[in-house]
Design an enzyme around this catalytic site. Sequence first.
Site, short mmCIF file in Angstrom:
data_model
loop_
_atom_site.label_atom_id
_atom_site.label_comp_id
_atom_site.label_asym_id
_atom_site.label_seq_id
_atom_site.Cartn_x
_atom_site.Cartn_y
_atom_site.Cartn_z
N ARG A 180 11.85 27.68 -8.23
CA ARG A 180 11.82 27.81 -9.69
C ARG A 180 13.13 27.32 -10.29
O ARG A 180 13.14 26.67 -11.34
CB ARG A 180 11.57 29.28 -10.06
CG ARG A 180 11.63 29.61 -11.56
CD ARG A 180 10.52 29.00 -12.36
NE ARG A 180 9.19 29.33 -11.89
CZ ARG A 180 8.07 28.90 -12.48
NH1 ARG A 180 8.14 28.12 -13.55
NH2 ARG A 180 6.89 29.23 -11.99
N SER A 197 4.90 19.39 -10.52
CA SER A 197 6.35 19.47 -10.28
C SER A 197 6.66 20.23 -9.01
O SER A 197 7.50 19.81 -8.20
CB SER A 197 7.03 20.13 -11.48
OG SER A 197 6.91 19.35 -12.65
N HIS A 204 13.06 23.60 -10.12
CA HIS A 204 12.13 23.13 -11.16
C HIS A 204 12.81 23.12 -12.52
O HIS A 204 12.60 22.21 -13.33
CB HIS A 204 10.90 24.03 -11.19
CG HIS A 204 9.94 23.74 -12.29
ND1 HIS A 204 9.94 24.46 -13.47
CD2 HIS A 204 8.97 22.82 -12.41
CE1 HIS A 204 8.99 23.98 -14.26
NE2 HIS A 204 8.38 22.99 -13.64
#
Length: 207
Positions: free
Chosen positions: A37, A14, A40
């Site tokens: 992050r 990812s 994600h």
Amino acid sequence: MLKAIKPMDIEKCSFEIITRELGDRLLDPENELVIKRVIHTTADFDYVENLRFSAHAVGKGIEALRGGCDIVTDTQMARSGINKTILAQLGGEVHCFMSDPDVAEEARERGVTRAIVSMERAANLEKPCIFAIGNAPTALIALKELIDAGRVSPALVIGVPVGFVNVVESKELIMTADVPYIVARGRKGGSNVAAAICNAMLYQIKR
């Protein structure tokens, strides 16, 4: 046919996709892992533009976590999403007062939101704290008032409530406080974003 991917490789894959799709967009190295992050967690590349950082906010947050600070959230969802194992290893814990019966009772008696009472409770904690607000704009507004009154001095404020009523305004307000901040400007955000930002800093400590 879908390619089978081992669970341990899903996150790595990812992040590789995120990096590839960002292309030649330059991110501040200090903030890069936080931004990635959040992307994600949300699959939303708008956060490249929406996230705003005061000077060295990520570094200051990491320093506070290394020092064993606690984290205060405004939802049980954010509390659940934060990596409490790493935090405990550093000497910290997560607090969320929103579900406490006495908080709800006091809020009813005073005619205010539970978020306001929760922030007031958090201001009485003896340890330094990071405030991770992902849902309640009134929590950010109350926190700004507590900061101005000298009742609390957060190590970092993560201001990412989601929604429409007072959301944009509360985020703009907290950015005027004299404390480090990470804010998602505009309407987007959420408890998952607040937890993701906390985890992005924790993972940089325990890599």
